[in-house]
Scaffold this active site. Structure first.
Site, PDB file in Angstrom:
ATOM      1  N   CYS A 169      33.759  30.727  53.327  1.00 12.47           N
ATOM      2  CA  CYS A 169      34.481  31.959  52.251  1.00 12.47           C
ATOM      3  C   CYS A 169      36.038  31.408  52.110  1.00 12.47           C
ATOM      4  O   CYS A 169      36.573  31.195  53.160  1.00 12.47           O
ATOM      5  CB  CYS A 169      34.971  33.394  53.072  1.00 12.47           C
ATOM      6  SG  CYS A 169      36.149  33.997  52.278  1.00 12.47           S
ATOM      7  N   GLY A 204      42.661  37.631  42.758  1.00 11.49           N
ATOM      8  CA  GLY A 204      42.715  37.023  43.776  1.00 11.49           C
ATOM      9  C   GLY A 204      41.964  35.467  43.530  1.00 11.49           C
ATOM     10  O   GLY A 204      40.497  35.543  42.785  1.00 11.49           O
ATOM     11  N   LEU A 205      42.521  34.479  42.160  1.00  3.52           N
ATOM     12  CA  LEU A 205      42.467  33.604  41.674  1.00  3.52           C
ATOM     13  C   LEU A 205      41.890  32.174  42.892  1.00  3.52           C
ATOM     14  O   LEU A 205      42.506  32.114  43.479  1.00  3.52           O
ATOM     15  CB  LEU A 205      43.319  32.764  40.676  1.00  3.52           C
ATOM     16  CG  LEU A 205      43.582  33.780  39.457  1.00  3.52           C
ATOM     17  CD1 LEU A 205      44.523  33.000  38.517  1.00  3.52           C
ATOM     18  CD2 LEU A 205      42.326  33.330  38.652  1.00  3.52           C
ATOM     19  N   CYS A 213      35.672  38.217  55.795  1.00  3.93           N
ATOM     20  CA  CYS A 213      36.713  37.796  55.123  1.00  3.93           C
ATOM     21  C   CYS A 213      37.028  38.909  54.295  1.00  3.93           C
ATOM     22  O   CYS A 213      37.799  38.743  53.601  1.00  3.93           O
ATOM     23  CB  CYS A 213      36.167  36.374  54.408  1.00  3.93           C
ATOM     24  SG  CYS A 213      36.921  35.555  53.483  1.00  3.93           S
ATOM     25  N   VAL A 215      34.849  29.885  38.657  1.00  4.75           N
ATOM     26  CA  VAL A 215      34.720  30.590  36.998  1.00  4.75           C
ATOM     27  C   VAL A 215      34.933  32.136  37.186  1.00  4.75           C
ATOM     28  O   VAL A 215      35.501  32.325  36.161  1.00  4.75           O
ATOM     29  CB  VAL A 215      33.984  30.075  36.214  1.00  4.75           C
ATOM     30  CG1 VAL A 215      32.214  30.514  37.048  1.00  4.75           C
ATOM     31  CG2 VAL A 215      33.369  30.478  35.031  1.00  4.75           C
ATOM     32  N   ASP A 216      34.065  33.196  38.199  1.00 10.49           N
ATOM     33  CA  ASP A 216      34.440  34.663  38.021  1.00 10.49           C
ATOM     34  C   ASP A 216      35.621  34.994  38.748  1.00 10.49           C
ATOM     35  O   ASP A 216      35.614  35.712  37.829  1.00 10.49           O
ATOM     36  CB  ASP A 216      33.116  34.518  39.393  1.00 10.49           C
ATOM     37  CG  ASP A 216      31.783  33.972  39.335  1.00 10.49           C
ATOM     38  OD1 ASP A 216      31.561  33.608  38.081  1.00 10.49           O
ATOM     39  OD2 ASP A 216      31.338  33.620  40.823  1.00 10.49           O
ATOM     40  N   GLY A 236      36.890  38.066  41.696  1.00 10.69           N
ATOM     41  CA  GLY A 236      35.354  37.749  40.810  1.00 10.69           C
ATOM     42  C   GLY A 236      33.990  38.280  41.492  1.00 10.69           C
ATOM     43  O   GLY A 236      32.611  37.594  41.450  1.00 10.69           O
ATOM     44  N   GLY A 270      39.778  29.545  42.173  1.00 11.46           N
ATOM     45  CA  GLY A 270      40.177  28.554  41.738  1.00 11.46           C
ATOM     46  C   GLY A 270      38.666  28.544  40.847  1.00 11.46           C
ATOM     47  O   GLY A 270      37.680  26.832  40.231  1.00 11.46           O
ATOM     48  N   MET A 323      44.815  32.730  47.830  1.00 14.40           N
ATOM     49  CA  MET A 323      44.659  32.279  48.957  1.00 14.40           C
ATOM     50  C   MET A 323      44.650  31.146  49.661  1.00 14.40           C
ATOM     51  O   MET A 323      43.269  30.803  49.447  1.00 14.40           O
ATOM     52  CB  MET A 323      43.886  33.421  49.702  1.00 14.40           C
ATOM     53  CG  MET A 323      43.915  34.988  48.988  1.00 14.40           C
ATOM     54  SD  MET A 323      42.600  35.937  49.582  1.00 14.40           S
ATOM     55  CE  MET A 323      42.133  36.223  48.335  1.00 14.40           C
TER      56      MET A 323
END
Length: 395
Positions: free
Chosen positions: A200, A7-8, A100, A12-13, A124, A10, A33
């Site tokens: 979230c 799950g990117l 979430c 840094v983690d 992340g 956007g 998402m």
């Protein structure tokens, strides 16, 4: 090669999580998402989804992994936003981040990922996963992140064994500075990006405006209850059973306007939560006013001066049976059993010594020390050492 869908977000983690998985030899796919369309209630320059989605795409490009966006705004509205409105209307304060994770990331999103042939879903989060065998079957553990300052296990307190079995948390062994350093060394666009705040995946939201979409403003009074009010000094009754005593410790004080003085007006008791200090707009008190109780039926906010006001403190809380959740189902308490644990009632609260008591209709959590602003609708999570074993909605 096992396939992992990350799950990117956007941030840094998740960027570093994707990089680490690729280094470990997984086939990695990045998925962003999109959970929100309504920009009218977001504080837009502070992380609109579009910027995040672009950053996620740039990271995927840099890491050389496939990337796509999924629109989950319909499910998000149904499962998170509508639930939030409903809870606020009842005078409870929900935690959208916990929901979430349970409803979107590790349910709707996870199902999409598994349909795309993924073996695992990764996020992340600063937490770790353990696994061991008991009676011939795998038992999964949710463990605190190594970085105690960033540990996010609390936000995953509602996950199930099935969800954990398919989850990976690649950065759980790292600290935030280490994660930022990896991102900087890789020259990722997210390396210095601020952590997102607010709901979230929505970004910063002006909560009153957000709630006003559904919950109409309604003028009511703010009442200040003096700390020496005799409601707080009544002697304890005699109890005929331990359960009676537990119920007494979790009782709600029944406030009336006549117990204090009217010090101001508000636009709706359902916009406020226990322990809240900001937004009351009442001046002229020696110490700041804190919300000690809200009455959504009579539309009254009860407040007290200072963070040591007796109206803020309680020793115990109750979770109804249908809102008790054990990650470690094998440790679930039977009727009349107790368990000594450490617990927290909000993210980043240091763990508190407590004892669980399972009764007929639910679970009591009794703390060693008094707790400030135990809030209905929020989650209590309980731990054995660094393992989060269960949680529940405070009733």
């Amino acid at each position: 090669m096992k396939r992992v869908i990350v799950g990117l977000s956007g941030g840094v983690d998740s960027s570093v999580a994707a990089y680490l998985l690729k280094e470990q030899g997984y086939e990695v796919i990045g998925l962003f998402m999109k959970n929100w369309h309504d920009d009218s209630v977001t504080i837009s320059d502070d992380c609109p989804w579009l910027d995040d989605s672009n950053d996620a795409m740039l990271v995927a490009d840099k890491l050389g992994i496939p990337f796509q966006t999924v629109d989950l705004s319909e499910q998000y509205k149904e499962r998170i936003v509508d639930y939030m409105f409903d809870e606020y209307q009842k005078g409870r304060t929900p935690n959208p981040d916990v929901l979430c994770n349970r409803e979107i990331k590790f349910d709707v999103f996870m199902k999409i990922a598994l349909n795309l042939g993924a073996d695992f879903v990764a996020t992340g989060h600063y937490c770790r996963k353990g696994v061991f065998q008991k009676d011939g079957k795998d038992i999964y553990q949710l463990l605190s992140g190594v970085d105690t300052n960033k540990d996010q296990s609390y936000f995953l307190c509602q996950l199930s064994q099935a969800q954990l079995s398919k989850a990976l948390f690649p950065i759980g062994e790292l600290t935030k500075p280490e994660v930022r350093k990896i991102a900087a060394d890789l020259d990722l666009v997210t390396a210095d990006k601020k952590d997102s705040q607010g709901l979230c995946f929505i970004g910063k939201v002006r909560l009153p405006e957000f709630l006003q979409q559904k919950l109409q403003p309604k003028e009511g009074v703010i009442v200040e209850i003096p700390s020496e009010q005799n409601l707080y000094t009544q002697s304890q009754p005699t109890f005929t059973s331990e359960e009676e005593q537990l119920a007494y410790l979790t009782r709600k004080i029944d406030y009336h306007v006549s117990d204090g003085k009217i010090v101001g007006k508000h636009q709706g008791a359902h916009y406020f939560t226990k322990g809240q200090r900001k937004g009351l707009a009442v001046g002229g008190t020696v110490e700041p006013l804190f919300v000690i109780e809200t009455d959504v039926v009579e539309n009254v906010i009860y407040t007290g001066q200072g963070k040591e006001h007796p109206g803020l403190f309680k020793k115990a809380l109750f979770v109804k049976n249908d809102e008790v959740h054990w990650i470690r189902e094998d440790l679930k308490l039977e009727l009349d059993q107790t368990m000594v644990v450490e617990a927290r009632i909000r993210y980043r609260q240091p763990l508190q010594n407590a004892t669980l008591h399972q009764v007929d209709n639910g679970l009591y959590v009794v703390f060693e020390e008094l707790q400030s602003a135990i809030t209905e609708g929020q989650f209590v999570a309980w731990y054995l050492n660094d393992e989060l074993v269960g949680s529940g909605v405070i009733s």
